[in-house]
Design a protein around this motif. Structure first.
Motif: not given
Length: 276
Positions: A51-54, A62-65, A242-246, A263-265
């Motif tokens: 998880t990431l703090p908010a 964030a996303r990773y492939t 944020a999730d939609e942008l990621a 990766a995207v943050l």
């Protein structure tokens, strides 16, 4: 002169034995490769945060492939954590290579950066200490990264960059751009480096999008073109979460035909609160 020809049964037996040896060797190689893949995947899962703090007014995603070559794993990473003074630390980076060594080196960077951030408030100092720590382990790998510190009291974002891809920014009014902040050399190359710090107060609502080069660069797709593509993507979604942008930005990696992991943050923020 009559030459004696081998019997059919002897020749068939030899061929069968050879085939059995080749099959056994191939099976061992497949098992070894699979073991390396599973080890790399376990390292990657263990090193990326669950998880990431908010905070109120700050969304994170964030996303990773994985890579499309090698072990389908690599050294790209992202991180987010609470600092002792109540600020939030965020990082994204890219280690050279797509193998177990790269994944392990990524873990060293992530742990080292967290340790440095717990005792140093200045992002440039955090990156510099991480660089010196990595040089002390005598690895032949290097890495790029960006480290950010978000202060919820002042609503300021301070960042330092070590040879990493520039960030993309977006305002809720639809303005966007590429943040060509001054940076330093990648981690793990030269000791005692200075990493300039960029300071911004988030006076308007918007987003900061950070990526690794696997998102914006492909075999025939230059980084500048990839960054412009990401800028256009986020500019078209000024009110996205944020999730939609990621989710949208990670799709850029597929369009570039990348072979690297990616990766995207994303930090999606409200405007700084007014006085009182």
């Amino acid at each position: 002169m009559n030459r004696r020809r081998p019997s059919r049964s002897a020749t068939a037996d030899e061929l069968l034995t050879t085939l059995q040896h080749l099959t056994a060797r191939a099976r061992k190689e497949v098992e070894l490769h699979q073991a390396r893949v599973e080890l790399a995947e376990a390292l990657q899962r263990g090193m990326l945060p669950a998880t990431l703090p908010a905070l109120p007014g700050l969304q994170t995603a964030a996303r990773y492939t994985p890579a499309r070559s090698g072990l389908d794993i690599g050294g790209d990473w992202y991180d987010g954590f609470l600092l002792p003074d109540g600020s939030l630390g965020f990082a994204i980076g890219d280690v050279q290579g797509h193998d177990v060594e790269a994944a392990a080196f990524m873990g060293q960077i992530r742990i080292g950066m967290r340790a440095a951030a717990s005792t140093a408030a200045d992002p440039g100092e955090v990156v510099g200490r991480t660089n010196d720590l990595l040089l002390s382990v005598d690895s032949n790998l290097f890495a790029t990264c960006t480290f950010l510190r978000f202060d919820p009291r002042t609503w300021e974002l301070h960042s330092a960059r070590a040879g990493h891809v520039p960030a993309v920014w977006l305002s809720a009014e639809g303005h966007s751009g590429i943040a060509e902040d001054e940076g330093g050399v990648p981690l793990g190359i030269l000791a005692e480096q200075h990493y300039p710090v960029t300071r911004r107060r988030l006076t308007t609502a918007g987003a900061v999008v950070l990526v690794t080069d696997g998102v914006v660069e492909g075999p025939s797709f230059p980084i500048d073109a990839g960054l412009e593509q990401v800028r256009e993507q986020v500019a078209a979604l000024p009110h996205a979460t944020a999730d939609e942008l990621a989710d949208e930005v990670i799709r850029a990696a597929r369009r570039t035909g990348h072979q690297d992991d990616a990766a995207v943050l994303v930090l999606r923020h409200d405007a700084a609160p007014g006085p009182g």
